[in-house]
Design a protein around this motif. Structure first.
Motif, PDB file in Angstrom:
ATOM      1  N   VAL A  99      11.878  -6.476  13.351  1.00 51.49           N
ATOM      2  CA  VAL A  99      12.429  -6.314  12.007  1.00 51.49           C
ATOM      3  C   VAL A  99      13.002  -7.623  11.487  1.00 51.49           C
ATOM      4  O   VAL A  99      12.787  -7.996  10.321  1.00 51.49           O
ATOM      5  N   LEU A 100      13.725  -8.352  12.324  1.00 47.75           N
ATOM      6  CA  LEU A 100      14.331  -9.606  11.884  1.00 47.75           C
ATOM      7  C   LEU A 100      13.278 -10.644  11.502  1.00 47.75           C
ATOM      8  O   LEU A 100      13.548 -11.533  10.680  1.00 47.75           O
ATOM      9  N   ALA A 101      12.089 -10.541  12.081  1.00 48.01           N
ATOM     10  CA  ALA A 101      11.016 -11.494  11.777  1.00 48.01           C
ATOM     11  C   ALA A 101      10.316 -11.171  10.458  1.00 48.01           C
ATOM     12  O   ALA A 101       9.537 -11.994   9.949  1.00 48.01           O
ATOM     13  N   LEU A 102      10.570 -10.009   9.877  1.00 45.30           N
ATOM     14  CA  LEU A 102       9.908  -9.599   8.652  1.00 45.30           C
ATOM     15  C   LEU A 102      10.545 -10.235   7.420  1.00 45.30           C
ATOM     16  O   LEU A 102      11.720 -10.623   7.429  1.00 45.30           O
ATOM     17  N   SER A 103       9.777 -10.324   6.348  1.00 46.70           N
ATOM     18  CA  SER A 103      10.332 -10.724   5.059  1.00 46.70           C
ATOM     19  C   SER A 103      11.166  -9.574   4.509  1.00 46.70           C
ATOM     20  O   SER A 103      11.076  -8.430   4.993  1.00 46.70           O
ATOM     21  N   ASP A 104      11.951  -9.839   3.472  1.00 49.00           N
ATOM     22  CA  ASP A 104      12.780  -8.774   2.903  1.00 49.00           C
ATOM     23  C   ASP A 104      11.942  -7.603   2.384  1.00 49.00           C
ATOM     24  O   ASP A 104      12.285  -6.436   2.648  1.00 49.00           O
ATOM     25  N   PRO A 105      10.857  -7.845   1.643  1.00 51.33           N
ATOM     26  CA  PRO A 105      10.030  -6.701   1.213  1.00 51.33           C
ATOM     27  C   PRO A 105       9.458  -5.923   2.403  1.00 51.33           C
ATOM     28  O   PRO A 105       9.364  -4.687   2.350  1.00 51.33           O
ATOM     29  N   GLN A 106       9.098  -6.628   3.466  1.00 52.60           N
ATOM     30  CA  GLN A 106       8.572  -5.951   4.650  1.00 52.60           C
ATOM     31  C   GLN A 106       9.667  -5.137   5.348  1.00 52.60           C
ATOM     32  O   GLN A 106       9.408  -4.041   5.859  1.00 52.60           O
ATOM     33  N   LYS A 107      10.889  -5.670   5.370  1.00 53.44           N
ATOM     34  CA  LYS A 107      12.013  -4.905   5.935  1.00 53.44           C
ATOM     35  C   LYS A 107      12.214  -3.615   5.149  1.00 53.44           C
ATOM     36  O   LYS A 107      12.441  -2.535   5.722  1.00 53.44           O
ATOM     37  N   CYS A 108      12.149  -3.702   3.810  1.00 59.55           N
ATOM     38  CA  CYS A 108      12.304  -2.507   2.980  1.00 59.55           C
ATOM     39  C   CYS A 108      11.202  -1.499   3.279  1.00 59.55           C
ATOM     40  O   CYS A 108      11.461  -0.283   3.335  1.00 59.55           O
TER      41      CYS A 108
END
Length: 426
Positions: free
Chosen positions: A250-259
């Motif tokens: 999760v921490l490696a994801l971009s903000d849109p990907q986290k959402c």
């Protein structure tokens, strides 16, 4: 002449330490209290107008905690930026079980509140500036030596060292307390093998002052209403439980990907997740101290016990413990006992122990029941959630636990004021 430099030293000026100092100033104003805090105090930290930042970290305050802050005279100011929780929705992802709690069903305006940690700290500091509480900041307590009917506490600021004598030392420097270990207190730790990811999020739909507790096969997550106190907004405080591997992903994801990942786990009850703020995280473990008191010293707050955040009970449990300690110290002053007398501190520990044992059991059982389980167990817990929603007695018990009214809460006595039972106390 006073035999001691001060009567009581509090190591740690965070939420727990500052609340204890304020309660003592209100209830036993004759006591000389000194707070030792590692961060410097500055008038710049007391702005005339408070504007919460999007990434501000927050704490869930149970209804019982509001009653305590009312007794301390802090609630009128604190409530200016405290978002009410009017409903709690508990669900099990992928299963039919769910239960709903509504404040109106229990005759209250809210089940609890969500407040920024920084705002709480500012409110406490403003009140404390009007009391006789003394501060040593920046400084830290590095050691303690027992003396006749008291203790000598070693302090350090940079390369400077000195000491203060007192009747009692209270350790309130948090769950990672270095002082607790330095004084030889033994902790028991149970790792849940999970991490809590903390962030603020925005959603397409309004939270309608609802807190969501969502149990999933990967661990629980919570969304607490955050923002304005009067108009239901779109911002919530997220507590997301993740394994080590999932956290790294999760921490490696971009903000849109986290959402998007959050959307997959939580669902669409709040519409689309549109923004996620700065993320912080910490490993989850249950930490307890069998003997939290010794002659002349007591542990409080997270230094004495740290819980899983699943039920939002950590600070509320600590607050009830602080009030129990204050009441025992008040009685000690009235009876001419030393504040550090083991009889005094032992009473505090015995009275608070039942509360923290019940709260630990409540929080820990939620993790075990809603963890990864065979199909028959999953079916039973879903039936339990449905039954909880249908049975008034069981639902009332669960609501009281969530509101912080299930454990023993000390009713503090102020000088010249008769003891009374606050509304909602049983």
């Amino acid at each position: 002449m006073n035999r001691f430099d001060t009567d009581l030293i509090i190591a740690g000026g965070g939420l727990a330490g500052a609340t204890l100092a304020l309660a003592l100033a209100r209830v036993v104003p004759s006591l000389r209290v000194t707070v030792v805090e590692t961060f410097p105090l500055s008038a710049d930290a007391l702005p005339e107008h408070y504007q919460p930042s999007y990434d501000a970290r927050s704490t869930a305050l149970a209804w019982g905690s509001r009653l305590i802050f009312e007794e301390l005279g802090l609630w009128p100011r604190l409530s200016e930026h405290a978002t009410p929780i009017r409903q709690i929705h508990v669900s099990d992802r992928g299963h039919f079980g769910a239960t709903r709690l509504n404040a109106g069903d229990h005759g209250q305006e809210a089940l609890g509140y969500v407040a920024d940690n920084r705002w709480m700290g500012l409110c406490l500091m403003r009140e404390l500036l009007e009391t006789g509480v003394q501060w040593q900041a920046p400084a830290e307590v590095v050691d303690m030596t027992p003396e006749t009917e008291g203790v000598r506490v070693a302090l350090k600021r940079g390369t400077e060292t000195w000491s203060l004598s007192a009747q009692c030392l209270v350790v309130a420097d948090g769950g990672r307390s270095g002082l607790r270990e330095a004084l030889g207190f033994q902790t028991r730790n149970h790792s849940y093998g999970q991490n809590a990811l903390i962030a603020n999020v925005s959603t397409g739909e309004s939270h309608r002052f609802t807190a969501f507790e969502r149990f999933t096969d990967a661990g629980p997550m919570a969304l607490l209403p955050h923002g304005t106190t009067t108009r239901a907004g779109h911002q919530s405080a997220l507590v997301w439980t993740l394994t080590d591997e999932a956290l790294d992903e999760v921490l490696a994801l971009s903000d849109p990907q986290k959402c998007q990942r959050l959307q997959e786990r939580f669902g669409w009850r709040l519409g689309r997740f549109t923004r996620i703020g700065e993320c912080s995280h910490y490993p989850l473990k249950l930490t307890t101290v069998d003997e939290a008191v010794r002659p002349g010293v007591a542990l409080v707050g997270n230094a004495a016990h740290a819980l899983h955040p699943v039920a939002g009970q950590g600070f509320n449990l600590a607050l009830r413990g602080l009030m129990t300690l204050v009441e025992q110290l008040r009685q000690a002053v009235e009876q001419g006992q030393s504040l550090g007398d083991l009889q005094v501190l032992g009473r505090y520990q015995r009275l608070h122990r039942q509360d923290w044992q019940q709260t630990v059991q409540f929080s820990d059982s939620l993790i075990r029941i809603f963890g990864d389980a065979p199909a028959p167990v999953a079916a039973a817990r879903d039936a339990g959630l449905v039954g909880l929603d249908l049975l008034p007695g069981a639902k009332r018990w669960f609501a009281r636990k969530a509101m912080g009214l299930g454990g023993r809460r000390a009713v503090i006595s102020k000088p010249g004021v008769a003891r009374r039972e606050p509304a909602g106390h049983e």
